[in-house]
Write an enzyme that holds these catalytic residues in place. Structure first.
Site, PDB file in Angstrom:
ATOM      1  N   GLU A 191     -10.947   4.614   8.753  1.00 38.31           N
ATOM      2  CA  GLU A 191     -11.081   4.222   7.287  1.00 38.31           C
ATOM      3  C   GLU A 191     -11.529   2.901   7.108  1.00 38.31           C
ATOM      4  OE1 GLU A 191      -6.926   5.167   5.930  1.00 38.31           O
ATOM      5  OE2 GLU A 191      -7.757   7.155   5.578  1.00 38.31           O
ATOM      6  N   GLU A 196       1.058  -1.201  -0.181  1.00 40.75           N
ATOM      7  CA  GLU A 196       0.060   0.039   0.007  1.00 40.75           C
ATOM      8  C   GLU A 196       0.867   1.259  -0.154  1.00 40.75           C
ATOM      9  OE1 GLU A 196      -3.589  -0.363   2.221  1.00 40.75           O
ATOM     10  OE2 GLU A 196      -3.945   1.895   2.374  1.00 40.75           O
ATOM     11  N   ARG A 197       0.523   2.144  -1.088  1.00 44.64           N
ATOM     12  CA  ARG A 197       1.537   3.546  -1.134  1.00 44.64           C
ATOM     13  C   ARG A 197       3.090   3.112  -1.453  1.00 44.64           C
ATOM     14  NH1 ARG A 197      -3.124   5.386  -2.448  1.00 44.64           N
ATOM     15  NH2 ARG A 197      -4.495   5.556  -0.596  1.00 44.64           N
ATOM     16  N   GLU A 211       3.692   9.154  -0.925  1.00 43.87           N
ATOM     17  CA  GLU A 211       2.054   8.940  -1.391  1.00 43.87           C
ATOM     18  C   GLU A 211       1.718  10.408  -1.968  1.00 43.87           C
ATOM     19  OE1 GLU A 211      -0.347   7.571   1.612  1.00 43.87           O
ATOM     20  OE2 GLU A 211      -2.265   8.302   0.494  1.00 43.87           O
ATOM     21  N   ARG A 253     -12.100  17.339   9.651  1.00 42.97           N
ATOM     22  CA  ARG A 253     -11.371  16.135   9.752  1.00 42.97           C
ATOM     23  C   ARG A 253     -10.229  16.229  10.522  1.00 42.97           C
ATOM     24  NH1 ARG A 253      -8.881  12.681   4.942  1.00 42.97           N
ATOM     25  NH2 ARG A 253      -7.068  11.707   6.181  1.00 42.97           N
ATOM     26  N   GLU A 293       4.596   9.658  13.636  1.00 39.58           N
ATOM     27  CA  GLU A 293       4.819   8.750  12.611  1.00 39.58           C
ATOM     28  C   GLU A 293       4.663   9.553  11.280  1.00 39.58           C
ATOM     29  OE1 GLU A 293       1.331   5.975  12.163  1.00 39.58           O
ATOM     30  OE2 GLU A 293       1.364   6.221   9.764  1.00 39.58           O
ATOM     31  N   TRP A 324     -13.564  13.404   1.553  1.00 35.97           N
ATOM     32  CA  TRP A 324     -12.628  12.484   0.655  1.00 35.97           C
ATOM     33  C   TRP A 324     -12.462  13.558  -0.456  1.00 35.97           C
ATOM     34  CZ3 TRP A 324     -15.525   7.337   0.500  1.00 35.97           C
ATOM     35  CH2 TRP A 324     -15.244   6.591   1.540  1.00 35.97           C
ATOM     36  N   LYS A 373       0.508  10.915  13.538  1.00 33.63           N
ATOM     37  CA  LYS A 373       1.104  11.501  12.427  1.00 33.63           C
ATOM     38  C   LYS A 373       1.464  12.710  12.708  1.00 33.63           C
ATOM     39  CE  LYS A 373      -1.453   8.577   8.857  1.00 33.63           C
ATOM     40  NZ  LYS A 373      -2.088   8.631   7.619  1.00 33.63           N
ATOM     41  N   ASN A 389      -3.545  -1.807   7.509  1.00 32.51           N
ATOM     42  CA  ASN A 389      -4.710  -2.116   7.237  1.00 32.51           C
ATOM     43  C   ASN A 389      -4.265  -3.813   6.987  1.00 32.51           C
ATOM     44  OD1 ASN A 389      -5.835   0.180   6.836  1.00 32.51           O
ATOM     45  ND2 ASN A 389      -5.109   0.390   4.826  1.00 32.51           N
ATOM     46  N   ASP A 401      -2.970  14.173   6.811  1.00 27.18           N
ATOM     47  CA  ASP A 401      -2.458  13.023   6.230  1.00 27.18           C
ATOM     48  C   ASP A 401      -1.321  13.119   5.281  1.00 27.18           C
ATOM     49  OD1 ASP A 401      -2.265  10.283   5.541  1.00 27.18           O
ATOM     50  OD2 ASP A 401      -3.943  10.077   4.231  1.00 27.18           O
TER      51      ASP A 401
HETATM   52  O1  GCW Z   1      -2.205   8.059   4.007  1.00 28.21           O
HETATM   53  C1  GCW Z   1      -3.367   7.345   4.159  1.00 28.21           C
HETATM   54  C2  GCW Z   1      -3.177   6.310   2.983  1.00 28.21           C
HETATM   55  C3  GCW Z   1      -3.648   4.993   3.123  1.00 28.21           C
HETATM   56  C4  GCW Z   1      -3.131   4.618   4.811  1.00 28.21           C
HETATM   57  C5  GCW Z   1      -3.911   5.458   5.756  1.00 28.21           C
HETATM   58  C6  GCW Z   1      -3.225   5.245   7.080  1.00 28.21           C
HETATM   59  C7  GCW Z   1      -2.612   2.328   5.585  1.00 28.21           C
HETATM   60  O2  GCW Z   1      -3.956   6.850   1.872  1.00 28.21           O
HETATM   61  O3  GCW Z   1      -3.521   4.293   2.191  1.00 28.21           O
HETATM   62  O4  GCW Z   1      -3.416   3.395   4.916  1.00 28.21           O
HETATM   63  O5  GCW Z   1      -3.306   6.745   5.394  1.00 28.21           O
HETATM   64  O6  GCW Z   1      -2.146   5.883   7.588  1.00 28.21           O
HETATM   65  O7  GCW Z   1      -3.715   4.369   7.796  1.00 28.21           O
END
Ligand code: GCW
Length: 718
Positions: free
Chosen positions: A308, A184-185, A410, A353, A404, A560, A377, A227, A382
Site C-alpha cells: 500500500e 488509523e481505523r 474497520e 489480490r 494478525e 480498490w 492476517k 504506516n 483484509d
Molecule cells: O485494513 C487495511 C486498512 C489500512 C491499513 C492496512 C494494513 C494500516 O484499510 O488502513 O493500514 O489494512 O493492515 O496495513
C-alpha cells in the site's frame, strides 16, 4: 416511543429518587473500569470469598511485578467482599519460589511454564492459605488476575486447583496510532498515547491500560502505526516510548515499535535504504543499540514494507527476507525480534489480490533469520466480516507465522455496531490447513505445535482510544477481552469467553448473562448477512469503509473497487477462484483446495468468494441465488431488530448509563443494517435484472439515492 425506553426512563426516575436500588449498588458507570469493576458480591459469595481470601501476603513485595499483583488483589478484595457477613478469615500468599514459604510447598510449578501460574489451597505455617504462584513474577501476576476473574464471576469452586500457561509466546496489541494522536481505523477517540506531553508527563490511564492487558496475559504492544513515520526513530520519540515502557514494565508488557523502511534515508543519515548496503545495516544496528540503552527490554520492530505504498526492500530489488534479516541482525544481540508483515499486494501486479501474499512469501520459506516472525492476517484480503483462512498458514513450515486479527472493526460497522468477533477468530483458528494431514489447524500453526516453532504469536489491531469506555462502545470491550483470552489460549470457546466477560462487565446473574451471550454469539453473522453475505467481500464505501458502496468501479487500482470483488453482471455474481478463474484455490493443501473448488462442498459461507454463480442457480435451501441473497440481507436486518428487542428486555438488569448507550448504538446499527440491505439490494437488483421475490420490502429509495451518500468525515480514515 418503544416500551423499552419507557421502562428505562421510569427506572432512571426511581433510581434518582432512591426508590429502586439496582443490583450494582446504584452506581452510575461509564465503562472505564472494563471487566475490572470489582463490585460487591452477593453476601453469601462475599462471605465465602472473605473466609478463603480475606487478606494478601507476599514475601517478594520489593519485586515491582509482585507489588502490582498484590496491589491489584488488595484493591479488588475489599470491595468484592464488602457485603460479607463474616470476618476476613483466610489469606492469599502470592509469589514465586524466591519466597521461602512458597519454595517450601514444593508445588508442581513445571506445569506453570515460564509465564503461567498455579492456584491452589495449601497449609502454610499451620494456616489454610490460597497460594498463587508462578515460576516468575509475571506468572504470579497472571495468577492474581485469573483468581480475580474467577472471584468476580460468582461463587468460587469448593476446591481450587488451577494450572495454566499461555499457548502463544507473543501476545501482542498493534496500535495503529499516529504521532499526531489520530488513530488509523480508530473509532474510540484519540490515541491513548499523549505523545505531545511525553516523556515529561504520563497519564494514569497508561496504568489502567496495563492492568487491563495484563489481566488477559497480553505481553507486548506496538505503540505506533504500521504506516510509520521516520520520526519515531529519533532520540526525541524514543524517549517518549521509553517512558511508556517504564510504566508498562511491571505488568509484563514489552514495548515494540513499527519501523518505516526508509527511515535512515528520510532522516538524511544514509544515502540508501538497500538492506544489503553495509551503511544501512550499521545505521540500524546503532539505532537498535540506542533504543536498548533506554528501553533495555525493548521487544523489537514491526514492519509493513512494500505494501500500500510503503517503502521496502523491493525498492532496491531485494526480498522481504533480505529486509527482515537485516533488521533482525540489529536487534539480535539484545534478544529482540522482527515481526514482518505479509499483508502485501502490489500496485502493478494484475494477479488476484487474494493470491499475492502467498506468491511473494511462500518462496521465502526457510530464508528468514531465527528471530523473525512473519505476521499474516487471518484472511488473504483484509479483515472482512468473513474470509477463509489465509493460504500461507501451513504453507511456510520453516518459518514461524503469527496471526494478525483486527479488534477495531474497520469493516464491521466501526464502534457502533455490536459484533462480537471471537466466533470469527475461532472459525479461522479451528480451520484445518491439512498441511500435515487432518488436524493441522491454523491454531497449531500459530501456537507452533505443528512444526515445533518456539517463536509464536498473535497480534490484534487494538480498538483502544481516549474514549472513557476505551473501545468506543461497551460491547467492543468484549472484543479486546476475547482477543487477549484467545491469545493466551486459542482453543477457548467464544461462548465461554462471552459469558465470563459479561459476568464481570455487567452481572453474574444468568438471567442476564445467558441471553446476552446468545446475542453476542449471533452478532457477527448478522453483520455478514447485512453487509457481505454468501462469501462476498469488500463492498464498503471508498476510503473510510463506512457504509455500502458495491457499485464503486472508478478507482485507479482495480482491486480498490468493490466491483473487482463481486464481479456481478446480469448473469451472475462472485469471484471465480477455481481453475477456470484465478485458481487461488490451488494455494491451499489439496483436500482444502478440492473442497473450496467444488460448488457442492464449498458451502454457502464461501460460495461467492470462490465461485461465480448464476443468479438463478439453486442453493442448498432450494432458493435461487438471488432469492437467497435477498433472504440473507433480510435475515441480517431481522437479527439486528432482534438484538434491539433483546436488549430492551435485558437493559433494566444493569446500570442505566451503559444500558442507554448500548440501546442507542443498537438503534444506529439497525438503521445502518437497513441502509446496507436496501442499498445492496437496489444495486444488485439493478445489475441482475431480477425482481424482488413476492412480499419482500422494496428498498426505501432508488439506487441513485444510495450512490449519492457521502461521508467525508467518517472517523478512522487517513
Ligand atoms: O485494513 C487495511 C486498512 C489500512 C491499513 C492496512 C494494513 C494500516 O484499510 O488502513 O493500514 O489494512 O493492515 O496495513
Amino acid at each position: 416511543m418503544r416500551s423499552g425506553s419507557w421502562t428505562r426512563i421510569v427506572a432512571a426516575l426511581l433510581l434518582f429518587t432512591g426508590i429502586l436500588v439496582r443490583p450494582d449498588g446504584a452506581r452510575a458507570e461509564d465503562g472505564y473500569e472494563l471487566w475490572q469493576r470489582y463490585r460487591a458480591l452477593p453476601a453469601a459469595d462475599a462471605s465465602a470469598l472473605a473466609a478463603r481470601a480475606g487478606s494478601v501476603e507476599s514475601d517478594e513485595a520489593s519485586n515491582p511485578t509482585i507489588a502490582v499483583a498484590v496491589a491489584e488483589l488488595r484493591r479488588a478484595l475489599p470491595t468484592l467482599t464488602s457485603g460479607a457477613a463474616t470476618g476476613q478469615g483466610g489469606a492469599i500468599l502470592i509469589g514465586t519460589p524466591a519466597s521461602p514459604r512458597i519454595a517450601a510447598l514444593r508445588l508442581p510449578l513445571s506445569r506453570a511454564g515460564e509465564e503461567g501460574f498455579l492456584i491452589r489451597e495449601a497449609d502454610v505455617g499451620g494456616r489454610r492459605t490460597l497460594v498463587i504462584a508462578g515460576n516468575r513474577p509475571v506468572g504470579a501476576l497472571y495468577g492474581a488476575f485469573h483468581f480475580l476473574r474467577l472471584a468476580q464471576q460468582g461463587p468460587l469452586p469448593a476446591r481450587i486447583d488451577v494450572a495454566e500457561q499461555p499457548r502463544v509466546k507473543l501476545r501482542m496489541l498493534n496500535h495503529w496510532d499516529n504521532l499526531d494522536r489520530t488513530v488509523e481505523r480508530g473509532f474510540s477517540g484519540q490515541s491513548i498515547w499523549d505523545w505531545w506531553k511525553l516523556p515529561n508527563a504520563t497519564d494514569p490511564r497508561y496504568i489502567d491500560y496495563a492492568r487491563a492487558n495484563a489481566s488477559l496475559g497480553i505481553n507486548g504492544t506496538v505503540l505506533n502505526n504500521v504506516n510509520a513515520k521516520p520520526d519515531m526513530m529519533t532520540a526525541e520519540w524514543i524517549a517518549k516510548a521509553a517512558k511508556v515502557a517504564d510504566v508498562l514494565r511491571p505488568y509484563g508488557i514489552k514495548v515494540y515499535l513499527s519501523a518505516r523502511w526508509s527511515t535512515p534515508v528520510e532522516l538524511k543519515q544514509t544515502a540508501t535504504a538497500d538492506p544489503l548496503d553495509p551503511a544501512v545495516a550499521a545505521w540500524w544496528k546503532a539505532k537498535a543499540d540506542e533504543i536498548y540503552r533506554v528501553i533495555p527490554d525493548f521487544g523489537g520492530f514491526l514492519v509493513k514494507a512494500n505494501s500500500e505504498g510503503q517503502p521496502g526492500p523491493q525498492d532496491y530489488k531485494r526480498t522481504h527476507a533480505d529486509g527482515a534479516n537485516m533488521l533482525a541482525a540489529a536487534v539480535k544481540p539484545h534478544g529482540g525480534i522482527v515481526m514482518w508483515r505479509a499483508f502485501v499486494y502490489s500496485e502493478v501486479d494484475p494477479e488476484d489480490r487474494g493470491k499475492q501474499a502467498y506468491s511473494e512469501f511462500k518462496p521465502l520459506d526457510g530464508k528468514f533469520a531465527d528471530n523473525v516472525v512473519v505476521q499474516v492476517k487471518n484472511g488473504a484480503i483484509d479483515f472482512q466480516p468473513r474470509e477463509p483462512f489465509h493460504p500461507l498458514f501451513g504453507a511456510m513450515p520453516k518459518t514461524p507465522l503469527m496471526i494478525e486479527v483486527q479488534i477495531t472493526k474497520e469493516y464491521l460497522g466501526f464502534a457502533t455496531h455490536l459484533a462480537y468477533l471471537a466466533p470469527m477468530w475461532s472459525e479461522v483458528l479451528e480451520a484445518d490447513t491439512y498441511a500435515k494431514g487432518r488436524g493441522s489447524t491454523v491454531a497449531k500453526v500459530v501456537d507452533g505445535s505443528l512444526e515445533g516453532h518456539e517463536l509464536t504469536g498473535m497480534a490484534g489491531v487494538a480498538n483502544i482510544g481516549s474514549d472513557r469506555n476505551w473501545s468506543g462502545s461497551i460491547f467492543d470491550q468484549a472484543n479486546w477481552y476475547a482477543y487477549g483470552r484467545m491469545a493466551w489460549n486459542p482453543d477457548l470457546a467464544p461462548a465461554t469467553i462471552a459469558r465470563e466477560w459479561a459476568r464481570q462487565t455487567f452481572t453474574p446473574d444468568p438471567a442476564f448473562v445467558e441471553p446476552a451471550t446468545a446475542m453476542m454469539m449471533g452478532s457477527r453473522q448478522a453483520v455478514v448477512d447485512y453487509m457481505t453475505p454468501l462469501g462476498l467481500a469488500h463492498l464498503m464505501a471508498t476510503g473510510h469503509h463506512y457504509g455500502p458502496g458495491p457499485w464503486v468501479s472508478d478507482l485507479a487500482r482495480p482491486e480498490w473497487n468493490p466491483t473487482y470483488y463481486h464481479r456481478a453482471d446480469k448473469n451472475g455474481i462472485g469471484f471465480d477462484r477455481t481453475k477456470t478463474g484465478s485458481n487461488a484455490v490451488a494455494q491451499y493443501a489439496p483436500p482444502v483446495a478440492r473442497r473450496f473448488a467444488d460448488r457442492r462442498t464449498v458451502g454457502d459461507d464461501f460460495l461467492l468468494w470462490f465461485h461465480h454463480v448464476g443468479w438463478d442457480e439453486r442453493m442448498a435451501s432450494g432458493r435461487t441465488l438471488w432469492e437467497e441473497m435477498v433472504a440473507r440481507y433480510d435475515g441480517g436486518v431481522a437479527a439486528v431488530e432482534g438484538m434491539n428487542r433483546q436488549w430492551a428486555a435485558l437493559s433494566s438488569m444493569i446500570d442505566t448509563e451503559r444500558a442507554e448507550q448500548i440501546a442507542s448504538f443498537l438503534v444506529i446499527q439497525k438503521e445502518e443494517a437497513i441502509w446496507w440491505r436496501d442499498a445492496s439490494l437496489a444495486y444488485f437488483g439493478s445489475v441482475s435484472g431480477r425482481p424482488l421475490p413476492q412480499g419482500v420490502r422494496p428498498p426505501a429509495h432508488d439506487l441513485d439515492y444510495y450512490k449519492a451518500i457521502r461521508h467525508p468525515y467518517a472517523p478512522g480514515h487517513h
